[in-house]
Motif scaffolding. Structure first.
Motif, mmCIF file in Angstrom:
data_model
loop_
_atom_site.group_PDB
_atom_site.id
_atom_site.type_symbol
_atom_site.label_atom_id
_atom_site.label_comp_id
_atom_site.label_asym_id
_atom_site.label_seq_id
_atom_site.Cartn_x
_atom_site.Cartn_y
_atom_site.Cartn_z
ATOM 1 N N GLN A 1 27.363 60.298 41.403
ATOM 2 C CA GLN A 1 26.265 60.070 40.590
ATOM 3 C C GLN A 1 25.329 59.002 40.929
ATOM 4 O O GLN A 1 24.284 58.870 41.214
ATOM 5 C CB GLN A 1 26.523 60.083 39.299
ATOM 6 C CG GLN A 1 25.253 60.367 38.372
ATOM 7 C CD GLN A 1 24.600 61.225 38.316
ATOM 8 O OE1 GLN A 1 24.916 62.560 38.387
ATOM 9 N NE2 GLN A 1 23.096 61.187 38.630
ATOM 10 N N SER B 1 28.262 62.128 33.580
ATOM 11 C CA SER B 1 28.921 61.646 34.844
ATOM 12 C C SER B 1 29.467 60.357 34.878
ATOM 13 O O SER B 1 30.220 59.712 35.470
ATOM 14 C CB SER B 1 28.050 61.972 35.962
ATOM 15 O OG SER B 1 27.701 63.361 36.237
ATOM 16 N N SER C 1 20.932 55.621 37.368
ATOM 17 C CA SER C 1 22.493 55.309 37.146
ATOM 18 C C SER C 1 22.369 53.652 36.654
ATOM 19 O O SER C 1 23.106 53.399 35.669
ATOM 20 C CB SER C 1 23.240 55.375 38.313
ATOM 21 O OG SER C 1 23.205 56.701 38.751
ATOM 22 N N LEU D 1 23.715 63.100 33.708
ATOM 23 C CA LEU D 1 23.663 61.937 34.256
ATOM 24 C C LEU D 1 24.937 60.862 33.376
ATOM 25 O O LEU D 1 25.698 60.155 33.669
ATOM 26 C CB LEU D 1 22.504 61.079 34.389
ATOM 27 C CG LEU D 1 22.434 59.545 35.028
ATOM 28 C CD1 LEU D 1 21.163 59.404 35.914
ATOM 29 C CD2 LEU D 1 22.608 58.423 33.818
#
Length: 293
Positions: free
Chosen positions: A142, A8, A150, A5
């Protein structure tokens, strides 16, 4: 939060950061004044060349930012960002050693001297570039796949970036300090009850004729302060521009540490400009209308 994560989303965060700093350097109206306060003037011995270098760096940052935002899953933009970050760290280290009073020029917005915050931000650029190299998923995919994580990650890293960006202090740090002073008051110096807080001296200075006269030279907020021989010295960064030859200077104001707005409307203030390249006071005839006490 997983490493995937972070990798990304690194291109998104780094792309926005570099787009902001790059645009400020490439198109900002105050870039020439910013360049005059950096170590680039000493290295290139020319304010115009220093300005061109800052603008070229800004354009490079914009190109890297575009790559990070548009092609996040390819390694080239991340590698470029990593190289930029390492280059920034080297530049800051050189400037800190050879011209400790110089400004950073990193964002083309602040004029204060280089501090640990500039090093941290440059380190984050390098770390973000390294993370972006490993990105295998586009940042938009993502965000769609895991929106909550996120958003939390983006908010946390953004908060860190804001905290290490001195040019954004007016958004959070200055209001926080003002609130603290309102709640807890201005602590006096222990054992020196006749003296006033530094904030009061700054307020008195900024309402004086000396400040009005020196304002065209000053390019920063208060950098440092100390007391000697019955005076309180307030240090600022500045740019002196005699006959179009801009050069970075340190601006020192000497004020009576016992005076406030409540005690006088016409404070005694001395002003001194010190050339950052020679560490010599600027000749009195170059001070023009600046009051010198």
């Amino acid at each position: 939060m997983s490493a995937s994560l972070a990798m990304s989303l690194a291109p998104l965060l780094l792309g926005v950061l570099l787009a902001g700093t790059g645009a400020a350097k490439a198109f900002g109206r105050q870039v020439a004044a910013q360049a005059a306060g950096t170590v680039l003037v000493r290295v290139l011995n020319d304010g115009r060349r220093a300005t061109l270098v800052l603008r070229a760096t800004g354009m490079l940052e914009l190109v890297v930012a575009a790559g990070l935002l548009a092609a996040p899953a390819t390694p080239a933009p991340g590698v470029a960002a990593l190289v930029l970050g390492v280059g920034f760290l080297g530049y800051l280290g050189y400037a800190r050693v050879t011209a400790p009073r110089s400004s950073c020029g990193c964002t083309a917005r602040g004029n204060g001297p280089i501090t640990w915050r500039a090093f941290v931000r440059a380190g984050l650029v390098a770390a973000g570039g390294a993370a972006a190299v490993g990105a295998r998923t586009a940042w938009w995919s993502q965000v769609v796949r895991d929106p909550v994580a996120s958003v939390l990650f983006l908010a946390a890293v953004t908060a860190v970036l804001v905290a290490v960006s001195s040019d954004l202090d007016h958004l959070w740090l200055v209001p926080l300090r003002r609130t603290r002073l309102k709640v807890f008051g201005h602590p006096l110096v222990p054992g020196r009850d006749d003296e006033v807080p530094v904030a009061a001296s700054v307020e008195l200075l900024e309402r004086s004729l000396a400040w009005v006269a020196a304002a065209p030279v000053v390019r920063s907020g208060l950098i440092d302060h100390w007391e000697s021989d019955g005076w309180r010295f307030l240090q600022y960064a500045g740019v002196h521009d005699p006959e179009g030859a801009a050069r970075p200077v340190t601006v020192l104001f000497a004020v009576d540490p016992r005076q406030t707005r409540d005690t006088t409307d016409n404070p005694a203030i001395r002003v001194t400009l010190i050339d950052d390249r020679t560490d010599e006071p600027v000749a009195a005839d170059l001070l023009g209308a600046l009051p010198t006490g």
